[in-house]
Design a protein around this motif. Structure first.
Motif, PDB file in Angstrom:
ATOM      1  N   VAL A 110       0.814  -1.227  -0.161  1.00  0.00           N
ATOM      2  CA  VAL A 110      -0.336   0.318   0.005  1.00  0.00           C
ATOM      3  C   VAL A 110       0.891   1.766   0.012  1.00  0.00           C
ATOM      4  CG1 VAL A 110      -1.344   1.381   1.133  1.00  0.00           C
ATOM      5  CG2 VAL A 110      -2.057  -0.698   1.334  1.00  0.00           C
ATOM      6  N   MET A 113       3.180   1.853  -3.399  1.00  0.00           N
ATOM      7  CA  MET A 113       2.212   2.573  -4.590  1.00  0.00           C
ATOM      8  C   MET A 113       1.770   3.476  -3.854  1.00  0.00           C
ATOM      9  SD  MET A 113      -0.034  -0.841  -6.571  1.00  0.00           S
ATOM     10  CE  MET A 113      -1.165  -0.499  -4.698  1.00  0.00           C
ATOM     11  N   LEU A 114       1.996   3.958  -2.790  1.00  0.00           N
ATOM     12  CA  LEU A 114       1.070   5.214  -2.319  1.00  0.00           C
ATOM     13  C   LEU A 114       2.163   6.895  -2.240  1.00  0.00           C
ATOM     14  CD1 LEU A 114      -0.942   7.033  -0.972  1.00  0.00           C
ATOM     15  CD2 LEU A 114      -0.943   6.185   0.868  1.00  0.00           C
ATOM     16  N   VAL A 190      -6.423  10.448   1.562  1.00  0.00           N
ATOM     17  CA  VAL A 190      -6.458   8.878   1.159  1.00  0.00           C
ATOM     18  C   VAL A 190      -7.316   8.383   1.473  1.00  0.00           C
ATOM     19  CG1 VAL A 190      -4.144   6.941   0.619  1.00  0.00           C
ATOM     20  CG2 VAL A 190      -3.838   9.252   0.493  1.00  0.00           C
ATOM     21  N   SER A 192      -7.443   3.950   1.508  1.00  0.00           N
ATOM     22  CA  SER A 192      -7.278   2.205   1.383  1.00  0.00           C
ATOM     23  C   SER A 192      -8.258   1.365   1.757  1.00  0.00           C
ATOM     24  CB  SER A 192      -6.043   2.409   2.112  1.00  0.00           C
ATOM     25  OG  SER A 192      -5.407   1.043   1.919  1.00  0.00           O
ATOM     26  N   VAL A 220      -6.353   3.443  -2.398  1.00  0.00           N
ATOM     27  CA  VAL A 220      -5.394   2.839  -3.257  1.00  0.00           C
ATOM     28  C   VAL A 220      -6.553   1.569  -3.700  1.00  0.00           C
ATOM     29  CG1 VAL A 220      -3.622   1.462  -2.400  1.00  0.00           C
ATOM     30  CG2 VAL A 220      -3.725   4.259  -2.044  1.00  0.00           C
ATOM     31  N   THR A 222      -5.571  -3.162  -3.009  1.00  0.00           N
ATOM     32  CA  THR A 222      -5.418  -4.159  -2.962  1.00  0.00           C
ATOM     33  C   THR A 222      -6.358  -5.141  -2.189  1.00  0.00           C
ATOM     34  OG1 THR A 222      -4.075  -3.092  -0.486  1.00  0.00           O
ATOM     35  CG2 THR A 222      -3.043  -2.909  -2.206  1.00  0.00           C
ATOM     36  N   TYR A 245      -5.812   7.176  -9.049  1.00  0.00           N
ATOM     37  CA  TYR A 245      -6.226   5.542  -8.433  1.00  0.00           C
ATOM     38  C   TYR A 245      -5.074   4.482  -8.941  1.00  0.00           C
ATOM     39  CZ  TYR A 245      -8.297   1.075  -8.787  1.00  0.00           C
ATOM     40  OH  TYR A 245      -9.088  -0.252  -8.865  1.00  0.00           O
ATOM     41  N   VAL A 246      -4.502   3.543  -7.953  1.00  0.00           N
ATOM     42  CA  VAL A 246      -3.480   3.074  -8.178  1.00  0.00           C
ATOM     43  C   VAL A 246      -3.865   1.474  -7.243  1.00  0.00           C
ATOM     44  CG1 VAL A 246      -1.269   4.930  -7.668  1.00  0.00           C
ATOM     45  CG2 VAL A 246      -2.908   3.467  -5.212  1.00  0.00           C
ATOM     46  N   SER A 247      -4.085   0.725  -7.659  1.00  0.00           N
ATOM     47  CA  SER A 247      -4.484  -0.842  -7.628  1.00  0.00           C
ATOM     48  C   SER A 247      -3.156  -1.876  -7.358  1.00  0.00           C
ATOM     49  CB  SER A 247      -5.488  -1.775  -8.037  1.00  0.00           C
ATOM     50  OG  SER A 247      -6.026  -2.062  -7.696  1.00  0.00           O
ATOM     51  N   ASP A 248      -2.831  -2.850  -7.279  1.00  0.00           N
ATOM     52  CA  ASP A 248      -2.910  -4.345  -6.743  1.00  0.00           C
ATOM     53  C   ASP A 248      -3.580  -5.026  -8.150  1.00  0.00           C
ATOM     54  OD1 ASP A 248      -0.798  -5.761  -6.391  1.00  0.00           O
ATOM     55  OD2 ASP A 248      -2.506  -7.178  -3.725  1.00  0.00           O
TER      56      ASP A 248
END
Length: 305
Positions: A110, A113-114, A190, A192, A220, A222, A245-248
């Motif tokens: 997390v 990526m953050l 943010v 998560s 975020v 995950t 936008y960030v994603s696993d």
């Protein structure tokens, strides 16, 4: 008993050695099926297995249907939506997971990526810092608690919401409890995501929810891709150039998200648990749970009661 380790994406070699040592110390025979490319291989392997350890492998009804000796399946990890738990219950097969074993690995990702996101994806442009920012954690389980711990080290102001967790438990875990998920999205810079993919949560992270976030917000993920309404998020990101936008978990519409250069990132595959430590921890925990099940009937981690 015959224990099958069925992993399309194998455990690390050291993890396999540890799993085998645990199982064999209890007198079990270990069968290893790694990197299988055809479902027929899995169907053949489960026919006479008494127990099975899997990772993200799809254990559907047709697999369970031929597993006539199967008594327990343990998913080495937290999420178990890749297993048909209802059909397993009909066949009196216990399904378990190994909660908490991958939690630190996911939480560290997390923040990997953050930091990447707030520093403008290291493209040379000015970014922002995490210190003093408000972080919202949606679902305060093992991963959420680890995220809170790490966020405190960054100097972030940590908030959390979990419909199934008391405010007291959240505050004891190092976060400030809010009254609703809407409050979390409205308040935080943010958010998560750590909710499972259920009938209730699928598509719940949608246009209306994410649009509540402040200017310059980062989302975020995950958890699971199914919890995000991709069409809604794409629409919002086209309207608001400040949201990242960030994603696993690579979205189904990855190519469309990729058009938002400098505002979107996804790992090539789900990587939250892809550390040597998490790999080993989850696998050995799964082996120990199988040993306990056959030794004493222990079903502490059963998810299909």
């Amino acid at each position: 008993m015959k224990v099958l380790i069925a992993t399309e994406k194998p455990f690390a070699a050291a993890a396999v050695d540890g799993i085998k040592a645990e199982l064999e110390s209890a007198g079990h025979d270990v069968i290893l099926l790694e990197k299988y490319t055809d479902k027929a291989q899995l169907l053949d392997a489960v026919k006479d297995a008494d127990a099975m350890i899997v990772r993200s492998d799809k254990i559907s009804a047709d697999v369970l249907d031929v597993a006539n000796n199967m008594k327990i399946i343990v998913r080495a990890g937290a999420g178990y939506d890749s297993i048909d738990t209802e059909f397993a219950k009909q066949k009196n097969i216990v399904v378990e997971n190994t909660p908490g074993q991958n939690a630190n690995a996911v939480a560290e990702l997390v923040f990997g990526m953050l930091v990447f996101a707030v520093r403008s994806f290291y493209n040379g442009k000015s970014g922002t810092e995490l210190k003093g920012k408000k972080l919202g954690i949606l679902a305060f389980g093992n991963v959420g608690r680890n995220v809170a711990r790490i966020a405190t080290g960054f100097g972030m102001d940590v908030y959390a919401y979990d419909a199934y967790c008391s405010k007291e438990a959240i505050e004891n875990g190092g976060a400030k409890a809010v009254d609703s998920s809407d409050d979390l999205f409205k308040l935080c810079d943010v958010v998560s995501l750590h909710i499972p993919a259920t009938a209730e949560t699928k598509g719940s992270i949608n246009y209306d929810v994410v649009s509540m976030m402040k200017k310059g917000a980062v989302l975020v993920n995950t958890a699971r891709k199914e919890i995000v309404d991709e069409d809604g998020l794409l629409k919002l990101m086209s309207e608001r150039e400040d949201i990242k936008y960030v994603s696993d978990i690579k979205p189904d519409k990855d190519a469309e998200f990729a058009k938002f250069e400098g505002r979107y990132f996804s790992t090539p595959k789900k990587m939250g648990a892809q550390t040597a430590e998490a790999n080993t921890n989850a696998g050995i925990a799964a082996a120990r749970q199988i040993n306990a099940f056959f030794a004493t009937g222990d079903t502490k981690f059963q998810v299909n009661k």
